[in-house]
Scaffold this motif. Sequence first.
Motif, mmCIF file in Angstrom:
data_model
loop_
_atom_site.group_PDB
_atom_site.id
_atom_site.type_symbol
_atom_site.label_atom_id
_atom_site.label_comp_id
_atom_site.label_asym_id
_atom_site.label_seq_id
_atom_site.Cartn_x
_atom_site.Cartn_y
_atom_site.Cartn_z
ATOM 1 N N UNK A 169 -28.562 -9.519 -18.195
ATOM 2 C CA UNK A 169 -27.119 -9.542 -18.432
ATOM 3 C C UNK A 169 -26.709 -8.753 -19.672
ATOM 4 N N UNK A 170 -27.685 -8.131 -20.348
ATOM 5 C CA UNK A 170 -27.390 -7.412 -21.587
ATOM 6 C C UNK A 170 -27.101 -5.943 -21.307
ATOM 7 N N UNK A 171 -26.106 -5.414 -21.985
ATOM 8 C CA UNK A 171 -25.809 -3.994 -21.828
ATOM 9 C C UNK A 171 -26.425 -3.163 -22.956
ATOM 10 N N UNK A 172 -27.173 -3.813 -23.843
ATOM 11 C CA UNK A 172 -27.900 -3.094 -24.896
ATOM 12 C C UNK A 172 -29.389 -3.413 -24.766
ATOM 13 N N UNK A 173 -30.255 -2.605 -25.384
ATOM 14 C CA UNK A 173 -31.692 -2.847 -25.278
ATOM 15 C C UNK A 173 -32.090 -4.229 -25.793
ATOM 16 N N UNK A 174 -33.027 -4.857 -25.095
ATOM 17 C CA UNK A 174 -33.580 -6.147 -25.486
ATOM 18 C C UNK A 174 -35.079 -5.971 -25.728
ATOM 19 N N UNK A 175 -35.556 -6.506 -26.859
ATOM 20 C CA UNK A 175 -36.966 -6.388 -27.252
ATOM 21 C C UNK A 175 -37.607 -7.768 -27.238
ATOM 22 N N UNK A 176 -38.784 -7.854 -26.654
ATOM 23 C CA UNK A 176 -39.568 -9.087 -26.669
ATOM 24 C C UNK A 176 -40.303 -9.195 -28.002
#
Length: 306
Positions: free
Chosen positions: A117-124
């Motif tokens: 649902x994120x429109x920006x990068x997501x980092x684990x």
Amino acid sequence: MSARHFLSLMDCTPDELVGIIRRGVELKDLRNRGVLFEPLKGRVLGMIFEKSSTRTRLSFEAGMIQLGGQAIFLSPRDTQLGRGEPIGDCAVVMSSMLDVMMIRTYAHSNITEFAASSRVPVINGLSDDLHPCQLLADMQTFLERRGSIKGRTVAWIGDGNNMCNSYIEAAIQFDFQLRVACPEGFEPNPRFVALAGDRVQIFRDPKEAVRGAHLVSTDVWTSMGQEEETARRLKLFAPYQVNRELLDLAASDVLFMHCLPAHRGEEISLDVLDDPRAVAWDQAENRLHAQKALLEFLVETGYHPA
């Protein structure tokens, strides 16, 4: 265009991963020479921490600041996540105000749901399944000390945990052989083992696993959320302690790594971090540099690692 996420090492191509860690080496050199480099000026990183952290928080927060941006620390108890707001709803709102997100959590599904649902990068930043950012630092450390890890042999000693799973993904992406030594019932996730094919072997005897290895790595025997299992794990894992005698069976130029924090006297002997073959402190520092390269890669800066 949808955002580019980094939830696993498999989210990048092998060439991209090598480019990121080589860029980490370059950014480390810039910082050591005191060169100001701020490609992310005006950008904001949001950091959600469900698990406590030292290296992950410091490296991401300091790294974002050094790149000219800012970082905001968030915990579930300080946000509506802690009161049951759906993860997807939080992702929509947060990604409308931030440029990149980092999440350190328990269930890996929390990260995948947020990313969807994120429109920006997501980092684990760590999940119960994987710890890909740590592997970037590990691979950078090996590159700096020994060159390419392609075709080398790596031994993982201890619990088949999230770090072990990420080492399996690294074996696929960086093309090395991985030997995992663990007690029965503590093997890495079969899904990752199957994906790796003949790149991964499971051993019961740590001496067999480290024989001739170019890199030996381990982690604590009891991870966060497993504290009630500590006594049982201490007994089962006792034969899997990494000490100088075990390292003597490895290649003459072996490196020893530990993602930290370390429990001296448990998964490692009291003196092994003082051994010249141990590079845990460089490894920890490289979290900063590798993640700066990752942030630069993911956030729209026009930079693409080769």
